[in-house]
Design a protein around this motif. Structure first.
Motif, PDB file in Angstrom:
ATOM      1  N   ARG A 155      12.190   5.121   1.838  1.00 10.52           N
ATOM      2  CA  ARG A 155      12.347   5.035   0.389  1.00 10.52           C
ATOM      3  C   ARG A 155      10.978   4.792  -0.241  1.00 10.52           C
ATOM      4  NH1 ARG A 155      14.865   0.246  -0.458  1.00 10.52           N
ATOM      5  NH2 ARG A 155      14.458  -0.328   1.712  1.00 10.52           N
ATOM      6  N   ALA A 156      10.637   5.631  -1.221  1.00 10.08           N
ATOM      7  CA  ALA A 156       9.326   5.510  -1.866  1.00 10.08           C
ATOM      8  C   ALA A 156       9.451   5.903  -3.323  1.00 10.08           C
ATOM      9  CB  ALA A 156       8.301   6.398  -1.162  1.00 10.08           C
ATOM     10  N   ARG A 157       8.725   5.205  -4.179  1.00 10.18           N
ATOM     11  CA  ARG A 157       8.710   5.538  -5.607  1.00 10.18           C
ATOM     12  C   ARG A 157       7.323   5.238  -6.163  1.00 10.18           C
ATOM     13  NH1 ARG A 157      10.004   0.719  -8.767  1.00 10.18           N
ATOM     14  NH2 ARG A 157      10.428  -1.021  -7.351  1.00 10.18           N
ATOM     15  N   ALA A 158       7.013   5.903  -7.269  1.00  9.97           N
ATOM     16  CA  ALA A 158       5.712   5.733  -7.920  1.00  9.97           C
ATOM     17  C   ALA A 158       5.911   5.335  -9.361  1.00  9.97           C
ATOM     18  CB  ALA A 158       4.905   7.029  -7.837  1.00  9.97           C
ATOM     19  N   VAL A 159       5.041   4.457  -9.860  1.00 11.00           N
ATOM     20  CA  VAL A 159       5.078   4.045 -11.263  1.00 11.00           C
ATOM     21  C   VAL A 159       3.665   4.089 -11.822  1.00 11.00           C
ATOM     22  CG1 VAL A 159       7.109   2.568 -10.983  1.00 11.00           C
ATOM     23  CG2 VAL A 159       4.816   1.589 -10.701  1.00 11.00           C
ATOM     24  N   ALA A 160       3.566   4.349 -13.123  1.00 13.43           N
ATOM     25  CA  ALA A 160       2.291   4.247 -13.837  1.00 13.43           C
ATOM     26  C   ALA A 160       2.361   3.040 -14.757  1.00 13.43           C
ATOM     27  CB  ALA A 160       2.027   5.516 -14.639  1.00 13.43           C
ATOM     28  N   VAL A 161       1.276   2.259 -14.775  1.00 14.20           N
ATOM     29  CA  VAL A 161       1.258   1.010 -15.541  1.00 14.20           C
ATOM     30  C   VAL A 161       0.023   1.004 -16.438  1.00 14.20           C
ATOM     31  CG1 VAL A 161       1.219  -1.507 -15.418  1.00 14.20           C
ATOM     32  CG2 VAL A 161       2.423  -0.196 -13.655  1.00 14.20           C
ATOM     33  N   LEU A 162       0.229   0.784 -17.726  1.00 14.33           N
ATOM     34  CA  LEU A 162      -0.885   0.658 -18.665  1.00 14.33           C
ATOM     35  C   LEU A 162      -1.405  -0.776 -18.586  1.00 14.33           C
ATOM     36  CD1 LEU A 162      -2.715   1.606 -20.947  1.00 14.33           C
ATOM     37  CD2 LEU A 162      -0.839   1.179 -22.552  1.00 14.33           C
ATOM     38  N   ALA A 163      -2.415  -0.982 -17.770  1.00  8.82           N
ATOM     39  CA  ALA A 163      -2.923  -2.337 -17.527  1.00  8.82           C
ATOM     40  C   ALA A 163      -4.184  -2.237 -16.683  1.00  8.82           C
ATOM     41  CB  ALA A 163      -1.887  -3.194 -16.806  1.00  8.82           C
ATOM     42  N   HIS A 164      -4.946  -3.326 -16.656  1.00 10.32           N
ATOM     43  CA  HIS A 164      -6.061  -3.418 -15.728  1.00 10.32           C
ATOM     44  C   HIS A 164      -5.500  -3.391 -14.312  1.00 10.32           C
ATOM     45  CE1 HIS A 164      -9.306  -5.174 -13.352  1.00 10.32           C
ATOM     46  NE2 HIS A 164     -10.123  -4.827 -14.330  1.00 10.32           N
ATOM     47  N   PRO A 165      -6.162  -2.680 -13.374  1.00 11.04           N
ATOM     48  CA  PRO A 165      -5.575  -2.521 -12.045  1.00 11.04           C
ATOM     49  C   PRO A 165      -5.368  -3.805 -11.267  1.00 11.04           C
ATOM     50  CG  PRO A 165      -7.794  -1.587 -12.160  1.00 11.04           C
ATOM     51  CD  PRO A 165      -7.362  -1.845 -13.561  1.00 11.04           C
ATOM     52  N   VAL A 166      -6.239  -4.809 -11.412  1.00 10.60           N
ATOM     53  CA  VAL A 166      -6.069  -6.022 -10.617  1.00 10.60           C
ATOM     54  C   VAL A 166      -4.761  -6.742 -10.956  1.00 10.60           C
ATOM     55  CG1 VAL A 166      -6.982  -8.312 -10.089  1.00 10.60           C
ATOM     56  CG2 VAL A 166      -8.512  -6.337 -10.104  1.00 10.60           C
ATOM     57  N   PRO A 167      -4.505  -7.145 -12.225  1.00  6.99           N
ATOM     58  CA  PRO A 167      -3.205  -7.793 -12.497  1.00  6.99           C
ATOM     59  C   PRO A 167      -2.025  -6.864 -12.274  1.00  6.99           C
ATOM     60  CG  PRO A 167      -4.437  -7.415 -14.535  1.00  6.99           C
ATOM     61  CD  PRO A 167      -5.377  -7.144 -13.406  1.00  6.99           C
ATOM     62  N   ALA A 168      -2.190  -5.557 -12.513  1.00 13.40           N
ATOM     63  CA  ALA A 168      -1.084  -4.627 -12.284  1.00 13.40           C
ATOM     64  C   ALA A 168      -0.665  -4.639 -10.823  1.00 13.40           C
ATOM     65  CB  ALA A 168      -1.484  -3.219 -12.717  1.00 13.40           C
ATOM     66  N   LEU A 169      -1.622  -4.584  -9.920  1.00 15.40           N
ATOM     67  CA  LEU A 169      -1.309  -4.579  -8.499  1.00 15.40           C
ATOM     68  C   LEU A 169      -0.825  -5.938  -8.013  1.00 15.40           C
ATOM     69  CD1 LEU A 169      -4.294  -2.401  -7.258  1.00 15.40           C
ATOM     70  CD2 LEU A 169      -1.889  -1.752  -7.277  1.00 15.40           C
ATOM     71  N   VAL A 170      -1.459  -7.006  -8.487  1.00 15.01           N
ATOM     72  CA  VAL A 170      -1.046  -8.351  -8.078  1.00 15.01           C
ATOM     73  C   VAL A 170       0.389  -8.625  -8.527  1.00 15.01           C
ATOM     74  CG1 VAL A 170      -1.455 -10.815  -8.460  1.00 15.01           C
ATOM     75  CG2 VAL A 170      -3.372  -9.287  -7.944  1.00 15.01           C
ATOM     76  N   ASP A 171       0.722  -8.256  -9.751  1.00 14.09           N
ATOM     77  CA  ASP A 171       2.086  -8.469 -10.238  1.00 14.09           C
ATOM     78  C   ASP A 171       3.089  -7.625  -9.466  1.00 14.09           C
ATOM     79  OD1 ASP A 171       1.107 -10.238 -12.083  1.00 14.09           O
ATOM     80  OD2 ASP A 171       1.235  -8.874 -13.795  1.00 14.09           O
ATOM     81  N   ALA A 172       2.747  -6.365  -9.193  1.00 10.23           N
ATOM     82  CA  ALA A 172       3.659  -5.479  -8.472  1.00 10.23           C
ATOM     83  C   ALA A 172       3.927  -5.987  -7.059  1.00 10.23           C
ATOM     84  CB  ALA A 172       3.087  -4.071  -8.415  1.00 10.23           C
ATOM     85  N   ALA A 173       2.957  -6.708  -6.481  1.00  8.37           N
ATOM     86  CA  ALA A 173       3.081  -7.181  -5.104  1.00  8.37           C
ATOM     87  C   ALA A 173       3.534  -8.634  -5.006  1.00  8.37           C
ATOM     88  CB  ALA A 173       1.741  -7.017  -4.382  1.00  8.37           C
ATOM     89  N   ALA A 174       4.148  -9.155  -6.063  1.00 11.11           N
ATOM     90  CA  ALA A 174       4.535 -10.575  -6.082  1.00 11.11           C
ATOM     91  C   ALA A 174       5.471 -10.936  -4.936  1.00 11.11           C
ATOM     92  CB  ALA A 174       5.182 -10.917  -7.420  1.00 11.11           C
ATOM     93  N   THR A 175       6.347 -10.018  -4.520  1.00  6.84           N
ATOM     94  CA  THR A 175       7.265 -10.281  -3.409  1.00  6.84           C
ATOM     95  C   THR A 175       7.028  -9.314  -2.255  1.00  6.84           C
ATOM     96  OG1 THR A 175       8.975  -8.824  -4.353  1.00  6.84           O
ATOM     97  CG2 THR A 175       9.029 -11.159  -4.987  1.00  6.84           C
ATOM     98  N   SER A 176       5.826  -8.766  -2.177  1.00  3.23           N
ATOM     99  CA  SER A 176       5.525  -7.735  -1.183  1.00  3.23           C
ATOM    100  C   SER A 176       5.070  -8.345   0.137  1.00  3.23           C
ATOM    101  CB  SER A 176       4.424  -6.815  -1.722  1.00  3.23           C
ATOM    102  OG  SER A 176       4.029  -5.878  -0.750  1.00  3.23           O
ATOM    103  N   PRO A 177       5.417  -7.700   1.256  1.00  2.00           N
ATOM    104  CA  PRO A 177       4.854  -8.136   2.535  1.00  2.00           C
ATOM    105  C   PRO A 177       3.413  -7.700   2.728  1.00  2.00           C
ATOM    106  CG  PRO A 177       6.258  -6.239   2.889  1.00  2.00           C
ATOM    107  CD  PRO A 177       6.399  -6.625   1.437  1.00  2.00           C
ATOM    108  N   LEU A 178       2.965  -6.701   1.920  1.00  3.51           N
ATOM    109  CA  LEU A 178       1.609  -6.184   2.094  1.00  3.51           C
ATOM    110  C   LEU A 178       1.212  -5.385   0.860  1.00  3.51           C
ATOM    111  CD1 LEU A 178      -0.781  -5.844   4.145  1.00  3.51           C
ATOM    112  CD2 LEU A 178       0.285  -3.678   4.812  1.00  3.51           C
ATOM    113  N   LEU A 179      -0.012  -5.612   0.388  1.00  4.47           N
ATOM    114  CA  LEU A 179      -0.607  -4.842  -0.701  1.00  4.47           C
ATOM    115  C   LEU A 179      -1.765  -4.041  -0.120  1.00  4.47           C
ATOM    116  CD1 LEU A 179      -1.246  -4.056  -3.649  1.00  4.47           C
ATOM    117  CD2 LEU A 179      -2.404  -6.260  -3.900  1.00  4.47           C
ATOM    118  N   VAL A 180      -1.771  -2.738  -0.357  1.00  7.98           N
ATOM    119  CA  VAL A 180      -2.777  -1.849   0.217  1.00  7.98           C
ATOM    120  C   VAL A 180      -3.634  -1.260  -0.899  1.00  7.98           C
ATOM    121  CG1 VAL A 180      -3.205   0.182   1.657  1.00  7.98           C
ATOM    122  CG2 VAL A 180      -1.198  -1.267   2.102  1.00  7.98           C
ATOM    123  N   VAL A 181      -4.937  -1.377  -0.762  1.00  4.94           N
ATOM    124  CA  VAL A 181      -5.853  -0.777  -1.730  1.00  4.94           C
ATOM    125  C   VAL A 181      -6.937  -0.028  -0.989  1.00  4.94           C
ATOM    126  CG1 VAL A 181      -5.470  -2.511  -3.525  1.00  4.94           C
ATOM    127  CG2 VAL A 181      -7.309  -2.849  -1.870  1.00  4.94           C
ATOM    128  N   GLY A 182      -7.468   1.027  -1.641  1.00  3.85           N
ATOM    129  CA  GLY A 182      -8.666   1.671  -1.133  1.00  3.85           C
ATOM    130  C   GLY A 182      -9.870   0.868  -1.567  1.00  3.85           C
TER     131      GLY A 182
END
Length: 271
Positions: A213-240
């Protein structure tokens, strides 16, 4: 014992945080049916005895956490950053704690972990927090840089190994701070265009992972808080780590460093 080829390597310094990171690495080795190598870089020959004791203690904790994983341990002399970077070159994955607490050699203080993660040639996971979240998706940051495929592949493999969802986040922002805001209609059009691009980018990969299962979203925000918020309950956050800019300039080193400092889950930085 010297480092086995293609093993997951856990860098330790004897602190509680580094041992927790090594135990996380043991779980990752079990998911991928590979070996774990526990490594301590000693920059003071006078402490060779303490170094050996610290690395044996960490290896024992890993064997207890994952009894079915082959675990080896090693002490190497050298500077912590340079020694860990050399180990990463031959590793499947390098795992570090986010911050040591004194420990044996202060080897994994946050500044060292961040430097290794942002200089490494492959993939480094910096483990934050005491316990890995469960139930949330693996989160990956998207941009349109040529190197994003490496981060996507890493994130998809991680989600497949855990049997969880993948959430791809494309953060974007309006042009410069002093530029006028986009009119609502133009902002909505831009949001839709970026979201469609993110869906297309993800779709090119997901057909290689049937059942994921995979989905994509676009967020109007600075990337750091956008990613940190999206990963609040994540087992892993991946960035380049480095990108060409594109929609958001997402993978400039400052963003990788930002999520390393603020995320509440393990962070993988993928070159």
């Amino acid at each position: 014992m010297s480092q086995p080829e293609n093993a997951i390597v856990a860098g330790v310094d004897g602190s509680v945080r580094s041992i927790e990171a090594a135990q996380w690495a043991a779980g990752e080795a079990r998911r991928h049916s590979t070996r774990l190598h526990v490594l301590l870089i000693n920059d003071d020959p006078a402490r060779d005895g303490s170094a050996g004791e610290a690395v044996r203690e960490a290896a024992a904790a890993c064997r207890e956490a994952a009894p079915d994983v082959p675990v080896s341990a090693e002490v190497r002399a050298g500077h912590p950053v340079e020694g860990l970077l050399r180990a990463e070159e031959a590793a499947r994955l390098l795992v570090l704690g986010s911050r040591g607490l004194g420990g044996f050699a202060d080897a994994l203080l946050g500044s060292v972990s961040s430097e290794v993660a942002t200089r490494a040639s492959g993939a480094v996971v910096v483990v934050r927090g005491d316990v890995e979240h469960s139930g949330g998706p693996v989160v990956v940051g998207l941009d349109d840089s040529p190197g994003i495929d490496n981060a996507l592949r890493f994130a998809l493999d991680a989600a497949a190994a855990r049997g969880c969802e993948l959430l791809a986040v494309q953060a974007w922002h309006e042009a410069g701070l002093l530029a006028p805001s986009l009119p609502p209609a133009e902002r909505d059009e831009t949001q839709l265009r970026i979201e469609q691009h993110a869906h297309q980018q993800l779709a090119e990969w997901t057909n290689r992972y049937p059942g994921l299962r995979a989905r994509a979203v676009a967020v109007l925000a600075h990337p750091v808080p956008a990613l940190v918020d999206a990963a609040a309950t994540s087992p892993l956050l991946v960035v380049g780590h480095r990108g060409s800019g594109g929609f958001s300039g997402l993978f400039l080193g400052s963003v990788a460093s930002g999520v390393l400092h603020h995320a509440r889950c393990p962070v993988a930085v993928v070159r």
